[in-house]
Design an enzyme around this catalytic site. Structure first.
Site, short mmCIF file in Angstrom:
data_model
loop_
_atom_site.label_atom_id
_atom_site.label_comp_id
_atom_site.label_asym_id
_atom_site.label_seq_id
_atom_site.Cartn_x
_atom_site.Cartn_y
_atom_site.Cartn_z
N LEU A 14 26.33 0.40 5.73
CA LEU A 14 26.66 -0.07 7.08
C LEU A 14 25.47 -0.69 7.80
CD1 LEU A 14 28.74 3.07 7.96
CD2 LEU A 14 29.62 0.83 7.28
N LYS A 52 1.82 -0.13 13.03
CA LYS A 52 0.88 0.99 13.11
C LYS A 52 1.10 1.99 11.97
CE LYS A 52 0.84 0.92 18.20
NZ LYS A 52 -0.52 0.33 18.35
N ARG A 53 1.84 1.54 10.93
CA ARG A 53 2.11 2.38 9.75
C ARG A 53 2.91 3.63 10.09
NH1 ARG A 53 1.44 -1.17 5.89
NH2 ARG A 53 1.61 0.56 4.41
N CYS A 81 14.05 2.42 12.49
CA CYS A 81 13.71 1.59 13.65
C CYS A 81 12.48 2.14 14.35
CB CYS A 81 14.89 1.58 14.62
SG CYS A 81 14.62 0.54 16.06
N VAL A 82 11.51 1.27 14.61
CA VAL A 82 10.32 1.62 15.38
C VAL A 82 10.32 0.72 16.61
CG1 VAL A 82 7.78 1.49 15.40
CG2 VAL A 82 8.97 2.48 13.42
N LYS A 113 0.82 -1.22 0.00
CA LYS A 113 0.00 0.00 0.00
C LYS A 113 0.85 1.26 0.00
CE LYS A 113 -3.99 -0.58 -0.89
NZ LYS A 113 -4.80 -1.77 -0.60
N PHE A 114 1.97 1.23 0.73
CA PHE A 114 2.86 2.39 0.74
C PHE A 114 3.78 2.40 -0.48
CE2 PHE A 114 7.16 3.97 1.90
CZ PHE A 114 6.86 5.32 1.78
N TRP A 115 4.52 1.31 -0.67
CA TRP A 115 5.56 1.32 -1.71
C TRP A 115 4.97 1.48 -3.11
CZ3 TRP A 115 10.12 2.98 -1.07
CH2 TRP A 115 10.72 2.88 0.18
S1 MYA Z 1 16.67 -1.56 6.89
C1 MYA Z 1 16.49 -1.91 8.63
C2 MYA Z 1 15.06 -1.81 9.05
N1 MYA Z 1 14.91 -1.94 10.48
C3 MYA Z 1 14.62 -3.08 11.11
O1 MYA Z 1 14.43 -4.12 10.50
C4 MYA Z 1 14.56 -3.00 12.63
C5 MYA Z 1 13.45 -3.81 13.23
N2 MYA Z 1 12.16 -3.47 12.62
C6 MYA Z 1 11.53 -2.28 12.82
O2 MYA Z 1 11.97 -1.40 13.53
C7 MYA Z 1 10.20 -2.13 12.08
O3 MYA Z 1 9.71 -3.41 11.75
C8 MYA Z 1 10.31 -1.25 10.81
C9 MYA Z 1 8.97 -1.24 10.08
C10 MYA Z 1 10.65 0.19 11.23
C11 MYA Z 1 11.36 -1.78 9.86
N3 MYA Z 1 12.43 -0.69 4.65
O4 MYA Z 1 5.16 0.99 10.35
P1 MYA Z 1 4.71 -0.23 9.66
C12 MYA Z 1 7.33 -1.16 4.99
C13 MYA Z 1 11.46 -0.06 3.97
O5 MYA Z 1 3.35 -0.68 9.95
P2 MYA Z 1 6.66 -1.71 11.21
C14 MYA Z 1 16.88 0.18 6.86
O6 MYA Z 1 17.08 0.81 7.86
C15 MYA Z 1 6.40 -2.32 4.74
O7 MYA Z 1 6.72 -2.95 3.52
N4 MYA Z 1 10.15 -0.28 4.16
O8 MYA Z 1 5.74 -1.47 9.92
C16 MYA Z 1 16.74 0.88 5.51
C17 MYA Z 1 5.06 -1.62 4.75
O9 MYA Z 1 4.87 -0.92 3.52
P3 MYA Z 1 3.92 -1.60 2.37
C18 MYA Z 1 9.82 -1.18 5.11
O10 MYA Z 1 7.05 -3.13 11.19
C19 MYA Z 1 15.43 1.62 5.48
C20 MYA Z 1 5.25 -0.56 5.83
O11 MYA Z 1 6.68 -0.36 5.95
C21 MYA Z 1 10.77 -1.87 5.84
O12 MYA Z 1 6.02 -1.19 12.45
C22 MYA Z 1 15.10 2.19 4.14
C23 MYA Z 1 4.72 -1.04 7.16
O13 MYA Z 1 4.90 0.00 8.10
C24 MYA Z 1 12.13 -1.60 5.58
N5 MYA Z 1 13.12 -2.21 6.25
O14 MYA Z 1 7.96 -0.82 10.93
C25 MYA Z 1 13.77 2.92 4.14
N6 MYA Z 1 10.14 -2.68 6.71
O15 MYA Z 1 2.55 -1.72 2.94
C26 MYA Z 1 13.36 3.37 2.77
C27 MYA Z 1 8.83 -2.52 6.49
O16 MYA Z 1 3.98 -0.69 1.18
C28 MYA Z 1 14.11 4.60 2.32
N7 MYA Z 1 8.62 -1.63 5.53
O17 MYA Z 1 4.54 -2.94 2.08
C29 MYA Z 1 13.63 5.11 1.01
C30 MYA Z 1 14.41 6.33 0.52
C31 MYA Z 1 13.98 7.61 1.24
C32 MYA Z 1 14.80 8.83 0.87
C33 MYA Z 1 14.50 9.33 -0.56
C34 MYA Z 1 15.30 10.63 -0.86
C35 MYA Z 1 15.09 11.06 -2.27
#
Ligand code: MYA
Length: 415
Positions: free
Chosen positions: A415, A174-175, A166-167, A30-32
């Site tokens: 990293l 909770k999105r 990190c959440v 839904k987000f991506w």
């Molecule tokens: S990768 C390391 C990620 N951290 C962890 O794995 C630590 C442990 N986990 C958590 O803290 C949570 O589970 C996280 C998700 C915070 C990961 N990258 O809030 P939600 C999507 C991108 O309900 P939660 C790193 O740090 C998921 O597909 N998206 O979920 C690089 C869904 O979207 P959709 C992710 O579990 C990060 C939505 O989030 C990831 O409470 C790069 C669900 O949200 C992930 N690792 O929180 C970020 N995990 O429905 C992108 C889940 O569409 C950067 N989701 O599938 C993009 C570039 C931005 C800059 C652009 C500049 C031009």
């Protein structure tokens, strides 16, 4: 029979749906789906051009106010120069960041590491974004960007490298993550940067490549005791210890720690070397001074200086990233070294990496990890690395590649 089983819906339709759900490509995002990234539906499409998916917009059109958070939370910019803030970020990640699939280990980035990783040349404080609970002021979520120049084929593109999303465990699902990603995107746009690179263990639309981790045991007894690895078939502990034994000191004449005076030579070596890959960072001397100069307990780097000509011919490096061992009586931390950038022009890569393993063992690391990016596949088997079960997916934001890459075409380590 198991009473639970008869409750199950085994219609063909349900079986097909369950199968699709288990395959991440069939999942809804839904987000991506709303973001300028390669979409699964376009995989294999050859009519789409390489490069930015959306054009840059005038800065005046970038949203000026932060995105809305749920009412109990507020944005905070984390000052990573402040010891107190660094401590809060450290504690959030130590307790809530990435775990392995079996929840046996969790990354434990040190404060010194975070301070190094988040303050490269030209960094923006505004890209170090936290979320606090309004009443307690407790830090409950985090995301970061740092600026980087990344070359994609012939083009050098200014990007943000996004990391440390990190959440807090109690606020998951909770999105909140999409709001954090939108907010970091907004703050990157405000600096007139429109692309990003990031890695994740989860499959999202759409990886530019998928790399695999390889692990080289340095302290096999501890790795087996904590459940990181298992005793091989027909192996005893003493045979295993013998198998992984390394020399007491590096074999290559002129192998020594990198120093400040090596920065120009290392920059030249690294630039030439990284030019071979489709996607790689484009480092100048300031970047090399920051990213490759040794920092105690953070980054180790070595050069080979020819004893005759005093020329710098080769280079290797690894960073320190311990993991907490969850629920073990005897051990609390796994000391892991991660292969970073390695350049061989004269010393064979195999010998150079054996020297890297040797110094990592001297420094008391338990395991040496490497991804199968760059030429790493050429040494892992011979040097007794074993394949890991974790995969690491690499992504670009707002930049399309015609085709996915092989990991060996990637010259980037995040990293
Ligand atoms: S990768 C390391 C990620 N951290 C962890 O794995 C630590 C442990 N986990 C958590 O803290 C949570 O589970 C996280 C998700 C915070 C990961 N990258 O809030 P939600 C999507 C991108 O309900 P939660 C790193 O740090 C998921 O597909 N998206 O979920 C690089 C869904 O979207 P959709 C992710 O579990 C990060 C939505 O989030 C990831 O409470 C790069 C669900 O949200 C992930 N690792 O929180 C970020 N995990 O429905 C992108 C889940 O569409 C950067 N989701 O599938 C993009 C570039 C931005 C800059 C652009 C500049 C031009």
């Amino acid at each position: 029979p198991n009473p639970g089983e008869s409750q199950e819906d085994n219609s063909l339709e349900t079986i097909v749906r369950k199968f699709q759900d288990s395959m991440s490509v069939g999942k809804q995002h839904k987000f991506w789906e709303t973001q300028p990234v390669g979409q699964f539906k376009d995989v294999g499409a050859t009519n789409l051009p390489e490069g930015p998916i959306e054009p840059a917009t005038p800065l005046s059109e970038v949203k000026q106010e932060p995105y809305n958070l749920p009412a109990q939370y507020e944005w905070t910019t984390c000052d990573m120069e402040s010891d107190e803030t660094c401590n809060e970020v450290y504690a959030l990640l130590k307790n809530n960041y990435v775990e392995d699939d079996e929840n046996m280990f969790r990354f434990n980035y040190s404060k010194e590491f975070l301070s190094w990783a988040l303050r490269p040349p030209g960094y923006y404080k505004s890209w170090h974004i936290g979320v606090r609970a309004k009443t307690s002021k407790k830090l409950v979520a985090f995301i970061t960007g740092i600026p980087a120049r990344i070359r994609v084929r012939g083009e050098v593109v200014k990007m943000a490298e996004v990391n440390f999303l990190c959440v807090h465990k109690k606020l998951r699902s909770k999105r909140l993550a999409p709001v954090m990603i939108r907010e970091v995107t907004r703050r990157v746009h405000l600096e007139n940067i429109w692309q990003a690179a990031y890695t994740a263990g989860v499959v999202l639309p759409t990886p530019v490549t998928t790399a695999q981790y390889w692990h080289r045991s340095l302290n096999p007894k501890k790795l087996i005791d904590v459940g990181f690895s298992r005793l091989g078939a027909r192996m005893t502990m003493s045979r295993t210890i013998k198998l992984y034994k390394l020399p007491d000191s590096p074999a290559t004449p002129g192998f020594r720690k990198m120093e400040l005076r090596d920065v120009p030579a290392v920059t030249r070596l690294l630039r030439n070397y990284l030019a071979q890959f489709v996607v790689a960072p484009y480092f100048d001397e300031d970047d090399v001074e920051h990213w490759l100069r040794p920092v105690e307990n953070v980054i180790d780097s070595f050069v080979v200086e020819s004893p005759e000509t005093h020329e710098i011919t080769d280079f290797c490096s690894f960073y320190t990233l311990p993991s907490s061992i969850l629920g073990n009586q005897n051990y609390s931390t796994l000391k892991a070294a991660y292969s970073y950038y390695n350049v061989s022009t004269k010393t064979p890569l195999l010998q150079l990496m054996n020297d890297a393993l040797t110094v990592a063992k001297q420094k008391d690391f338990d395991v040496f990890n490497a991804l199968d990016v760059m030429f790493n596949e050429s040494f892992v088997k011979e040097l007794k690395f074993g394949p890991g079960d974790g995969q690491l997916h690499y992504y670009l934001y707002n930049y399309r590649l015609q085709q996915a890459l092989r990991p060996s075409e990637l010259g980037l380590v995040l990293l």
